[in-house]
Scaffold this motif. Structure first.
Motif, mmCIF file in Angstrom:
data_model
loop_
_atom_site.group_PDB
_atom_site.id
_atom_site.type_symbol
_atom_site.label_atom_id
_atom_site.label_comp_id
_atom_site.label_asym_id
_atom_site.label_seq_id
_atom_site.Cartn_x
_atom_site.Cartn_y
_atom_site.Cartn_z
ATOM 1 N N UNK A 188 0.841 -1.191 0.000
ATOM 2 C CA UNK A 188 0.000 0.000 0.000
ATOM 3 C C UNK A 188 0.878 1.245 0.000
ATOM 4 N N UNK A 189 0.584 2.154 -0.904
ATOM 5 C CA UNK A 189 1.352 3.392 -1.025
ATOM 6 C C UNK A 189 0.758 4.446 -0.094
ATOM 7 N N UNK A 190 1.642 5.155 0.606
ATOM 8 C CA UNK A 190 1.200 6.236 1.493
ATOM 9 C C UNK A 190 2.116 7.436 1.315
ATOM 10 N N UNK A 191 1.571 8.604 1.570
ATOM 11 C CA UNK A 191 2.366 9.838 1.557
ATOM 12 C C UNK A 191 2.204 10.493 2.910
ATOM 13 N N UNK A 192 3.287 11.051 3.410
ATOM 14 C CA UNK A 192 3.257 11.670 4.725
ATOM 15 C C UNK A 192 4.291 12.786 4.815
ATOM 16 N N UNK A 193 4.041 13.680 5.761
ATOM 17 C CA UNK A 193 4.985 14.748 6.070
ATOM 18 C C UNK A 193 6.022 14.154 7.010
ATOM 19 N N UNK A 194 7.277 14.365 6.701
ATOM 20 C CA UNK A 194 8.355 13.917 7.576
ATOM 21 C C UNK A 194 9.336 15.063 7.768
ATOM 22 N N UNK A 195 10.136 14.960 8.781
ATOM 23 C CA UNK A 195 11.190 15.948 9.002
ATOM 24 C C UNK A 195 12.399 15.550 8.164
ATOM 25 N N UNK A 196 13.027 16.522 7.544
ATOM 26 C CA UNK A 196 14.284 16.263 6.858
ATOM 27 C C UNK A 196 15.384 16.369 7.904
ATOM 28 N N UNK A 197 15.978 15.237 8.212
ATOM 29 C CA UNK A 197 17.043 15.144 9.211
ATOM 30 C C UNK A 197 18.215 14.410 8.564
ATOM 31 N N UNK A 198 19.313 14.319 9.284
ATOM 32 C CA UNK A 198 20.454 13.568 8.761
ATOM 33 C C UNK A 198 20.041 12.134 8.459
ATOM 34 N N UNK A 199 19.214 11.553 9.294
ATOM 35 C CA UNK A 199 18.771 10.168 9.096
ATOM 36 C C UNK A 199 17.861 10.021 7.874
ATOM 37 N N UNK A 200 16.856 10.887 7.744
ATOM 38 C CA UNK A 200 15.947 10.769 6.598
ATOM 39 C C UNK A 200 16.657 11.157 5.296
ATOM 40 N N UNK A 201 17.626 12.046 5.392
ATOM 41 C CA UNK A 201 18.416 12.393 4.220
ATOM 42 C C UNK A 201 19.224 11.187 3.742
ATOM 43 N N UNK A 202 19.826 10.462 4.671
ATOM 44 C CA UNK A 202 20.579 9.251 4.299
ATOM 45 C C UNK A 202 19.672 8.239 3.609
ATOM 46 N N UNK A 203 18.436 8.146 4.066
ATOM 47 C CA UNK A 203 17.489 7.220 3.447
ATOM 48 C C UNK A 203 17.163 7.647 2.010
ATOM 49 N N UNK A 204 17.109 8.955 1.755
ATOM 50 C CA UNK A 204 16.754 9.468 0.427
ATOM 51 C C UNK A 204 17.923 9.429 -0.560
ATOM 52 N N UNK A 205 19.133 9.477 -0.073
ATOM 53 C CA UNK A 205 20.307 9.558 -0.958
ATOM 54 C C UNK A 205 20.344 8.468 -2.028
ATOM 55 N N UNK A 206 19.975 7.224 -1.739
ATOM 56 C CA UNK A 206 20.018 6.208 -2.801
ATOM 57 C C UNK A 206 19.063 6.477 -3.968
ATOM 58 N N UNK A 207 18.024 7.289 -3.769
ATOM 59 C CA UNK A 207 17.102 7.620 -4.850
ATOM 60 C C UNK A 207 17.657 8.709 -5.759
ATOM 61 N N UNK A 208 18.573 9.518 -5.250
ATOM 62 C CA UNK A 208 19.047 10.682 -5.996
ATOM 63 C C UNK A 208 19.739 10.343 -7.319
#
Length: 157
Positions: free
Chosen positions: A1-21
């Protein structure tokens, strides 16, 4: 199931996003065509986030990050009484497109903008992908208002 949510951009969430870049860069970056490598100012993103100036929306499939939308929040440069969310980047992994994820990403962003009292939400797209993104944005109430021209200049001139 796909969901969208507001999250804080932190060092941790940034590390999670880096592989998509890299996938985002490979598909969409005009800079790549000019030989300019991807090299984000991660420290600046985190500093702006710490100052409350980043709105980060994630798209997840069973908890796994499959898309994101990052915007900067600040009063308008010409309209200081108009709190504005300016889209920086958005991306949905190709294998998750066409599943209403993009619509969910943008409607979640708009809902959060309204909750925060933001008066103007603006987002841009690469013209070669406009045929995919424009109908989605128009369907949720966006109006095309501006065209931007670029010219990459020779290095050092």
């Amino acid at each position: 199931m796909i969901s969208a949510q507001v999250e804080e951009l932190t060092a941790e969430t940034l590390e999670e996003a880096k592989p998509l870049l890299p996938a985002h860069y490979d598909e969409l970056a005009e800079h790549k065509l000019a030989g300019i490598p991807l090299n984000p100012q991660y420290g600046l993103y985190l500093a702006r986030a710490a100052a409350g100036q980043v709105l980060y929306i994630t798209l997840r499939d069973q908890g796994k990050l499959v898309g994101y939308l990052v915007s900067f929040v600040a009063p308008g440069m010409h309209y200081q009484d108009c709190l504005t969310a300016t889209g920086d980047i958005f991306f949905v992994y190709p294998d998750h497109r066409g599943l209403e994820g993009g619509k969910l990403l943008f409607t979640t962003w708009i809902k959060e903008c309204k909750r925060r009292g933001i008066r103007l939400a603006q987002v841009g797209m690469k013209t070669r992908h406009a045929k995919y993104v424009r109908p989605l944005l128009e369907a949720i109430g966006f109006v095309e208002t501006e065209v931007i021209f670029w010219q990459f200049l020779e290095e050092g001139r």
